[in-house]
Enzyme design. Structure first.
Site, PDB file in Angstrom:
ATOM      1  N   ASN A   1      45.297   9.799  80.030  1.00 40.23           N
ATOM      2  CA  ASN A   1      46.239  10.753  80.355  1.00 40.23           C
ATOM      3  C   ASN A   1      46.749  11.123  78.966  1.00 40.23           C
ATOM      4  O   ASN A   1      47.460  10.516  78.296  1.00 40.23           O
ATOM      5  CB  ASN A   1      47.420  10.270  80.823  1.00 40.23           C
ATOM      6  CG  ASN A   1      48.446  11.130  81.094  1.00 40.23           C
ATOM      7  OD1 ASN A   1      48.627  12.257  80.860  1.00 40.23           O
ATOM      8  ND2 ASN A   1      49.582  10.776  81.568  1.00 40.23           N
ATOM      9  N   TRP A   2      46.196  12.484  78.526  1.00 37.64           N
ATOM     10  CA  TRP A   2      46.279  12.921  76.995  1.00 37.64           C
ATOM     11  C   TRP A   2      47.876  13.378  76.884  1.00 37.64           C
ATOM     12  O   TRP A   2      48.309  13.472  75.598  1.00 37.64           O
ATOM     13  CB  TRP A   2      45.585  13.906  76.921  1.00 37.64           C
ATOM     14  CG  TRP A   2      43.782  13.609  76.248  1.00 37.64           C
ATOM     15  CD1 TRP A   2      43.427  12.247  76.747  1.00 37.64           C
ATOM     16  CD2 TRP A   2      43.086  14.493  76.009  1.00 37.64           C
ATOM     17  NE1 TRP A   2      42.158  12.328  76.406  1.00 37.64           N
ATOM     18  CE2 TRP A   2      41.503  13.556  75.833  1.00 37.64           C
ATOM     19  CE3 TRP A   2      42.805  15.566  75.378  1.00 37.64           C
ATOM     20  CZ2 TRP A   2      40.696  13.796  75.559  1.00 37.64           C
ATOM     21  CZ3 TRP A   2      41.489  16.183  75.170  1.00 37.64           C
ATOM     22  CH2 TRP A   2      40.398  15.302  75.030  1.00 37.64           C
ATOM     23  N   LYS A   3      48.351  13.555  77.927  1.00 39.64           N
ATOM     24  CA  LYS A   3      49.774  14.119  78.040  1.00 39.64           C
ATOM     25  C   LYS A   3      50.235  15.278  77.041  1.00 39.64           C
ATOM     26  O   LYS A   3      49.108  15.867  77.097  1.00 39.64           O
ATOM     27  CB  LYS A   3      50.796  12.876  77.267  1.00 39.64           C
ATOM     28  CG  LYS A   3      50.512  11.459  77.988  1.00 39.64           C
ATOM     29  CD  LYS A   3      51.751  10.638  77.872  1.00 39.64           C
ATOM     30  CE  LYS A   3      51.573   9.476  78.762  1.00 39.64           C
ATOM     31  NZ  LYS A   3      52.597   8.329  78.734  1.00 39.64           N
TER      32      LYS A   3
ATOM     33  N   HIS B   1      53.514  11.502  87.824  1.00 35.33           N
ATOM     34  CA  HIS B   1      53.853  10.915  86.673  1.00 35.33           C
ATOM     35  C   HIS B   1      55.208  10.745  86.543  1.00 35.33           C
ATOM     36  O   HIS B   1      55.958  11.691  86.615  1.00 35.33           O
ATOM     37  CB  HIS B   1      53.062  11.454  85.403  1.00 35.33           C
ATOM     38  CG  HIS B   1      53.128  10.309  84.224  1.00 35.33           C
ATOM     39  ND1 HIS B   1      54.045  10.353  83.617  1.00 35.33           N
ATOM     40  CD2 HIS B   1      52.048   9.596  83.710  1.00 35.33           C
ATOM     41  CE1 HIS B   1      53.896   9.078  82.718  1.00 35.33           C
ATOM     42  NE2 HIS B   1      52.486   8.800  82.785  1.00 35.33           N
TER      43      HIS B   1
ATOM     44  N   GLU C   1      56.862  10.740  83.667  1.00 32.26           N
ATOM     45  CA  GLU C   1      57.466  11.611  82.745  1.00 32.26           C
ATOM     46  C   GLU C   1      57.689  13.191  83.429  1.00 32.26           C
ATOM     47  O   GLU C   1      58.797  13.834  83.349  1.00 32.26           O
ATOM     48  CB  GLU C   1      56.488  11.955  81.748  1.00 32.26           C
ATOM     49  CG  GLU C   1      56.657  10.584  80.782  1.00 32.26           C
ATOM     50  CD  GLU C   1      55.209  10.390  80.009  1.00 32.26           C
ATOM     51  OE1 GLU C   1      54.433  11.530  79.891  1.00 32.26           O
ATOM     52  OE2 GLU C   1      55.176   9.160  79.499  1.00 32.26           O
TER      53      GLU C   1
ATOM     54  N   GLU D   1      52.694   2.567  87.504  1.00 30.94           N
ATOM     55  CA  GLU D   1      52.947   2.356  85.868  1.00 30.94           C
ATOM     56  C   GLU D   1      54.506   2.010  85.752  1.00 30.94           C
ATOM     57  O   GLU D   1      55.216   2.960  86.104  1.00 30.94           O
ATOM     58  CB  GLU D   1      52.778   3.928  85.439  1.00 30.94           C
ATOM     59  CG  GLU D   1      51.315   4.404  85.484  1.00 30.94           C
ATOM     60  CD  GLU D   1      51.043   5.408  84.371  1.00 30.94           C
ATOM     61  OE1 GLU D   1      50.132   5.137  83.572  1.00 30.94           O
ATOM     62  OE2 GLU D   1      51.709   6.589  84.435  1.00 30.94           O
TER      63      GLU D   1
ATOM     64  N   GLY E   1      54.285   3.804  76.743  1.00 26.72           N
ATOM     65  CA  GLY E   1      54.855   4.146  75.510  1.00 26.72           C
ATOM     66  C   GLY E   1      55.604   3.114  74.599  1.00 26.72           C
ATOM     67  O   GLY E   1      55.865   3.801  73.774  1.00 26.72           O
TER      68      GLY E   1
ATOM     69  N   SER F   1      50.937   1.140  78.202  1.00 26.58           N
ATOM     70  CA  SER F   1      50.548   0.338  77.026  1.00 26.58           C
ATOM     71  C   SER F   1      49.373  -0.595  77.252  1.00 26.58           C
ATOM     72  O   SER F   1      48.976  -1.356  76.766  1.00 26.58           O
ATOM     73  CB  SER F   1      51.714  -0.641  76.394  1.00 26.58           C
ATOM     74  OG  SER F   1      52.670   0.129  76.205  1.00 26.58           O
TER      75      SER F   1
ATOM     76  N   GLY G   1      47.576   6.066  78.296  1.00 23.71           N
ATOM     77  CA  GLY G   1      48.099   7.118  77.222  1.00 23.71           C
ATOM     78  C   GLY G   1      47.606   7.005  75.907  1.00 23.71           C
ATOM     79  O   GLY G   1      46.627   7.520  75.445  1.00 23.71           O
ATOM     80  N   GLY G   2      48.369   6.515  74.910  1.00 21.54           N
ATOM     81  CA  GLY G   2      48.253   6.366  73.690  1.00 21.54           C
ATOM     82  C   GLY G   2      47.030   6.095  73.245  1.00 21.54           C
ATOM     83  O   GLY G   2      46.330   6.727  72.500  1.00 21.54           O
TER      84      GLY G   2
HETATM   85  P1  13P Z   1      50.677   4.712  77.580  1.00 17.31           P
HETATM   86  O1  13P Z   1      49.398   4.110  77.822  1.00 17.31           O
HETATM   87  O2  13P Z   1      50.867   5.435  76.128  1.00 17.31           O
HETATM   88  O3  13P Z   1      51.915   3.472  77.745  1.00 17.31           O
HETATM   89  O4  13P Z   1      51.006   5.604  78.708  1.00 17.31           O
HETATM   90  C1  13P Z   1      50.635   5.200  79.693  1.00 17.31           C
HETATM   91  C2  13P Z   1      50.818   6.230  80.839  1.00 17.31           C
HETATM   92  O5  13P Z   1      51.853   6.816  80.991  1.00 17.31           O
HETATM   93  C3  13P Z   1      49.401   6.929  81.494  1.00 17.31           C
HETATM   94  O6  13P Z   1      49.835   7.752  82.537  1.00 17.31           O
END
Ligand code: 13P
Length: 251
Positions: free
Chosen positions: A10-12, A95, A97, A167, A173, A213, A234-235
């Site tokens: 998930n590149w966000k 998600h 966010e 999640e 994050g 994470s 994500g990251g």
């Molecule tokens: P991180 O891997 O950066 O914690 O993000 C997880 C996430 O929200 C994937 O959708």
């Protein structure tokens, strides 16, 4: 039954279109694993360039959000029809966010899920608790509610092709991963919820990811759990670490 693992980035809100193409090139030699589904869920503006950049590879194309209407006066939104025409296969919905910053609710997640199924996408439905909810001991109640509302009106046949991403919000994050035990416990709980809604066959077939994470160091243990069928990353999806996660067996 053995479920095929799904490792999705998930590149966000990262990567301009040109950076996106560079990232695809960097990761290309690292993400070839015929035994897992590899997906890049990318910002809307990156969809077309990433589609071109992954052509001929094992990587599948995903979006990070969708609107639940086919078309109309919804300034700034992207319709399922647009995503379909652009070649998108997977779509993340719900998600945390989007829930936190953009007013996504279980009800809109449900509308989106029904729409994605109608269009033949592979939905990735996110759920997860806050730290307060975990500390209050209501994690599973909360997630049960999220899942039950999201899947309302979805048949067993349709449900088995949906991916659920667990999640925990406090692990996103933050570098603070759920312990393997915590992640497995909730993913197993989600499978029991699905069994309660649709029966054992659907529960055995549905894929449940862990996200929060996940990285090159912790992926092997998380992905070795009986109820964890993949990761939503994500990251670490923006770095060569993503290749390590795709090859988690050797991590
Ligand atoms: P991180 O891997 O950066 O914690 O993000 C997880 C996430 O929200 C994937 O959708």
């Amino acid at each position: 039954m053995s479920r095929r693992k799904i490792i999705a980035g998930n590149w966000k809100m990262n990567q301009t279109p040109s950076e996106a193409v560079e990232l695809v090139k960097t990761l290309a030699p690292l993400v070839q694993n015929p035994d897992v589904d590899v997906v890049y869920c990318v910002p809307a503006i990156d969809i077309i360039p990433v589609r071109e950049a992954i052509k001929g590879s094992n990587v599948r194309l995903g979006a990070e959000n969708v609107h639940f209407e086919d078309k109309g006066a919804f300034t700034g939104e992207i319709s399922p029809k647009m995503l379909k025409d652009a070649g998108v296969e997977y779509v993340i919905i719900g998600h945390s966010e989007r829930r936190q910053y953009f007013g996504e609710t279980d009800q809109t997640v449900n509308k989106k899920l029904l729409k994605l199924i109608e269009y033949g996408f592979r939905p990735i439905v996110c759920c997860g608790e806050t730290l307060e909810q975990r500390e209050a001991g209501i994690t599973m109640d909360w997630i049960n509610m999220q899942i039950k509302i999201a899947f309302s009106g979805v048949s067993a046949q349709q449900a088995k092709d949906v991916v659920i991403a667990y999640e925990p919000i406090w692990a996103i994050g933050t570098g603070k991963t759920a312990t393997t035990g915590q992640a497995e416990e909730i993913c197993g709980g989600i499978r029991r919820t699905i069994a309660g809604l649709y029966g054992e066959a659907t529960a055995e077939a549905i894929r449940i990811q862990y996200g929060g994470s996940m990285n090159a160091a912790n992926c092997k243990e998380l992905l070795s759990q009986a109820n964890i069928d993949g990761g939503l990353i994500g990251g670490a999806s923006l770095k060569p670490d993503f290749g390590t996660i795709v090859h988690y067996q050797k991590a």
